[in-house]
Design a protein around this motif. Structure first.
Motif, mmCIF file in Angstrom:
data_model
loop_
_atom_site.group_PDB
_atom_site.id
_atom_site.type_symbol
_atom_site.label_atom_id
_atom_site.label_comp_id
_atom_site.label_asym_id
_atom_site.label_seq_id
_atom_site.Cartn_x
_atom_site.Cartn_y
_atom_site.Cartn_z
ATOM 1 N N LEU A 82 0.821 -1.206 0.000
ATOM 2 C CA LEU A 82 0.000 0.000 0.000
ATOM 3 C C LEU A 82 0.857 1.259 0.000
ATOM 4 C CD1 LEU A 82 -1.683 -2.434 1.397
ATOM 5 C CD2 LEU A 82 -3.325 -0.638 1.771
ATOM 6 N N ALA A 83 0.535 2.170 -0.900
ATOM 7 C CA ALA A 83 1.373 3.356 -1.100
ATOM 8 C C ALA A 83 0.559 4.639 -0.910
ATOM 9 C CB ALA A 83 1.980 3.305 -2.500
ATOM 10 N N THR A 104 2.070 7.350 1.656
ATOM 11 C CA THR A 104 3.054 8.362 2.048
ATOM 12 C C THR A 104 3.916 8.790 0.863
ATOM 13 O OG1 THR A 104 3.118 7.174 4.146
ATOM 14 C CG2 THR A 104 4.803 8.841 3.810
ATOM 15 N N GLY A 158 3.527 12.764 5.243
ATOM 16 C CA GLY A 158 3.191 11.465 5.827
ATOM 17 C C GLY A 158 1.986 11.608 6.736
ATOM 18 N N THR A 159 2.200 12.219 7.897
ATOM 19 C CA THR A 159 1.094 12.409 8.849
ATOM 20 C C THR A 159 -0.057 13.169 8.183
ATOM 21 O OG1 THR A 159 2.735 12.522 10.617
ATOM 22 C CG2 THR A 159 0.530 13.344 11.126
ATOM 23 N N PRO A 192 7.695 5.647 2.184
ATOM 24 C CA PRO A 192 8.103 4.286 1.887
ATOM 25 C C PRO A 192 6.910 3.387 1.578
ATOM 26 C CG PRO A 192 8.010 4.634 4.262
ATOM 27 C CD PRO A 192 7.566 5.906 3.629
ATOM 28 N N VAL A 193 7.195 2.323 0.840
ATOM 29 C CA VAL A 193 6.180 1.304 0.567
ATOM 30 C C VAL A 193 6.695 -0.013 1.150
ATOM 31 C CG1 VAL A 193 4.876 0.087 -1.203
ATOM 32 C CG2 VAL A 193 5.593 2.459 -1.607
ATOM 33 N N TYR A 230 16.639 0.806 5.531
ATOM 34 C CA TYR A 230 16.182 1.011 6.910
ATOM 35 C C TYR A 230 17.017 0.216 7.915
ATOM 36 C CZ TYR A 230 11.870 3.516 5.742
ATOM 37 O OH TYR A 230 10.959 4.449 5.328
ATOM 38 N N LEU A 284 13.132 -3.741 10.419
ATOM 39 C CA LEU A 284 12.129 -4.311 9.496
ATOM 40 C C LEU A 284 12.752 -4.557 8.118
ATOM 41 C CD1 LEU A 284 9.107 -2.026 10.519
ATOM 42 C CD2 LEU A 284 9.590 -4.328 11.317
ATOM 43 N N CYS A 333 11.401 -2.107 2.318
ATOM 44 C CA CYS A 333 10.636 -0.896 2.010
ATOM 45 C C CYS A 333 11.266 -0.179 0.812
ATOM 46 C CB CYS A 333 10.624 0.045 3.205
ATOM 47 S SG CYS A 333 9.561 -0.558 4.517
ATOM 48 N N ILE A 343 6.464 4.450 14.049
ATOM 49 C CA ILE A 343 6.292 5.464 12.987
ATOM 50 C C ILE A 343 5.284 4.996 11.930
ATOM 51 C CG2 ILE A 343 7.494 6.825 11.227
ATOM 52 C CD1 ILE A 343 10.130 6.183 12.814
ATOM 53 N N ALA A 344 5.456 3.741 11.459
ATOM 54 C CA ALA A 344 4.640 3.245 10.336
ATOM 55 C C ALA A 344 3.152 3.344 10.647
ATOM 56 C CB ALA A 344 5.014 1.790 10.039
ATOM 57 N N THR A 367 2.297 8.058 13.581
ATOM 58 C CA THR A 367 3.096 8.217 14.808
ATOM 59 C C THR A 367 2.178 8.340 16.035
ATOM 60 O OG1 THR A 367 3.032 10.613 14.582
ATOM 61 C CG2 THR A 367 4.885 9.469 13.519
ATOM 62 N N GLU A 369 1.908 10.872 17.926
ATOM 63 C CA GLU A 369 1.247 12.188 17.913
ATOM 64 C C GLU A 369 0.004 12.140 17.023
ATOM 65 O OE1 GLU A 369 4.633 11.836 17.339
ATOM 66 O OE2 GLU A 369 5.088 12.324 19.424
ATOM 67 N N LEU A 421 -3.989 12.815 18.118
ATOM 68 C CA LEU A 421 -4.909 13.754 17.459
ATOM 69 C C LEU A 421 -6.266 13.075 17.210
ATOM 70 C CD1 LEU A 421 -2.538 15.433 14.836
ATOM 71 C CD2 LEU A 421 -3.531 16.500 16.865
#
Ligand SMILES: Cc1cc2nc3c(=O)[nH]c(=O)nc-3n(C[C@H](O)[C@H](O)[C@H](O)COP(=O)(O)OP(=O)(O)OC[C@H]3O[C@@H](n4cnc5c(N)ncnc54)[C@H](O)[C@@H]3O)c2cc1C
Length: 385
Positions: free
Chosen positions: A122-123, A125, A130-131, A155-156, A199, A202, A207, A359-360, A363, A365, A369
């Motif tokens: 799935l792509a 970002t 990103g967020t 990344p994918v 990376y 992982l 990725c 992160i993936a 995140t 944060e 939200l």
């Protein structure tokens, strides 16, 4: 007797998944954790056991299982080999997504998925966002019976091995989130090229950055209606966030199991280090946090299976559990002293791996939200007027 919240069929599934993980996946798992590919034999064995396309309807060759069952399998695989968990997890997302597709698309793609022949990634970002997923720049321009895709995704996950990419692009740049549309793009499409991202964790998920240079996609490969892609994406996040989290918790649990054995046998000042409260209390705290996070995950999956909205619960899982997993593994390294810090043991790699899950797919944060939005209301978000 079944564990709290699970029925007998879930228990049987957990036993079977654990047995396969122990016998089929454990050998050489440490070596595989730094290799750059998910082995074909692993995909085949997981497929033969029926763990690919678990939630897919039996009429398409799936198992017709619930999301709790997927959680059980990814948690058990996650204890041993993260890439095996992803062989189960990524097709699950695709099946969930295809609920918004056409019957023709389901008939065309799900049987191939269940056979392990179709491996989608799935792509969403992009290098620039990103967020803030609504800010994607990738364009999809309609040209008769085709769309022309132009842009970059990174990344994918599993990008280098994927046979297709599920891509979110803008069909209307003026319409904000209402201009986002989802597409199925075969990896061998002319104009699509991929490059691996180096990376720290992982690693077998290889990725990638995906470059789209005027990639032609038939209109029949559009998933869902034009402009509906963002809403489908949010629903997909609600599922995948919980499943990723269970993989991270699997890694934390196995590290904790190992450290319990180690601290009972390692001695200092004439006694097992497990006798020092500085050690045993850390273990007690870690076990409690893992259990709390785990229950949060299964509750979210249960809500999914019952048809309840669970965006808040999924977000709670995704910020809390990978943080717990990271802290637990970090503590395990410290409790093992210099041995834990050595790459001869799997702990440092696991820590880097679960950091990727922090992160993936959003995140901590980003998750807070969502929790704020659901608890306090959208107008209390920091970026709303
Ligand atoms: C291992 C791995 C695999 C991945 N796989 C995929 C994949 O398969 N497909 C895909 O599409 N993407 C994938 N991603 C991308 C991932 O979803 C994004 O990295 C993630 O959403 C964060 O976006 P970003 O990296 O651009 O960070 P940014 O969005 O640039 O954020 C940077 C920092 O700012 C913070 N921040 C941003 N906005 C706010 C705010 N409003 N309030 C408070 N803090 C904020 C963030 O929390 C973060 O700490 C993967 C990432 C990793 C690490």
């Amino acid at each position: 007797m079944a564990e709290f919240g699970f029925d007998e069929s879930h228990e049987d599934l957990r036993r079977a998944a654990r047995e396969f993980a122990e016998k089929g996946l454990k050998p050489e798992a440490k070596e595989r954790a730094t290799s750059h590919r998910i082995p074909d034999w692993m995909i085949k064995q997981i497929k033969d056991l029926g763990y690919i396309g678990m939630i897919a309807d039996e009429k398409y060759g799936g198992q017709g299982m619930d999301m709790m069952s997927v959680g059980i399998v990814v948690e058990e695989f996650g204890k041993v080999d993260i890439s095996a968990a992803h062989v189960v997890l990524i097709p699950t997302q695709f099946c969930a997504l295809l609920q918004s597709g056409t019957e023709e698309q389901r008939q065309k793609w799900i049987p191939k998925l269940c056979q392990g022949e179709l491996m989608p990634s799935l792509a969403i970002t992009e290098p620039g966002c990103g967020t803030d997923a609504a800010a994607i720049e990738m364009k999809a321009m309609r040209d008769g019976k085709y769309y022309i895709l132009e842009g970059e995704k990174a990344p994918v996950t599993r990008g280098m091995q994927a046979t297709a990419l599920i891509v979110w692009a803008k069909t209307d740049h003026e319409a904000g989130v209402r201009g986002v549309t989802c597409f199925f793009v075969p990896s061998d499409s002319p104009g699509l090229s991929l490059e691996e991202i180096p990376y720290a964790g992982l690693i077998p998920l290889n990725c990638a950055t995906a470059f789209f240079d005027s990639v032609k996609v038939p209109v029949s490969y559009r998933i869902g209606e034009e402009g509906k892609g963002f809403y489908m994406l949010m629903d997909r996040f609600d599922v995948v966030r919980v499943l990723l989290t269970l993989v991270a918790l699997g890694q934390a649990q196995i590290s904790l199991n190992e450290i319990i054995i180690y601290t009972k046998s390692r001695t200092a000042f004439g006694r097992p280090i497990a006798k020092f409260e500085g050690i045993s209390f850390k273990i007690a705290e870690a076990a409690t946090k893992i259990e709390a996070a785990r229950l949060l995950c299964y509750r979210a999956l249960w809500m999914r299976d019952q048809g309840f909205k669970h965006s808040k619960e999924s977000a709670m899982c995704k910020w809390y559990a990978p943080t717990v997993a990271f802290e637990v593994i970090h503590d395990c390294i410290l409790m093992m002293g210099h041995y834990g810090y050595s790459t001869e043991y799997p702990l440092t790699q696991r820590m880097l791996d679960v950091m990727g899950y922090q992160i993936a797919d959003g995140t901590a944060e980003a998750q807070k939200l969502i929790i704020v939005r659901e608890l306090l209301g959208r107008k209390f978000l920091p970026y709303s007027g």
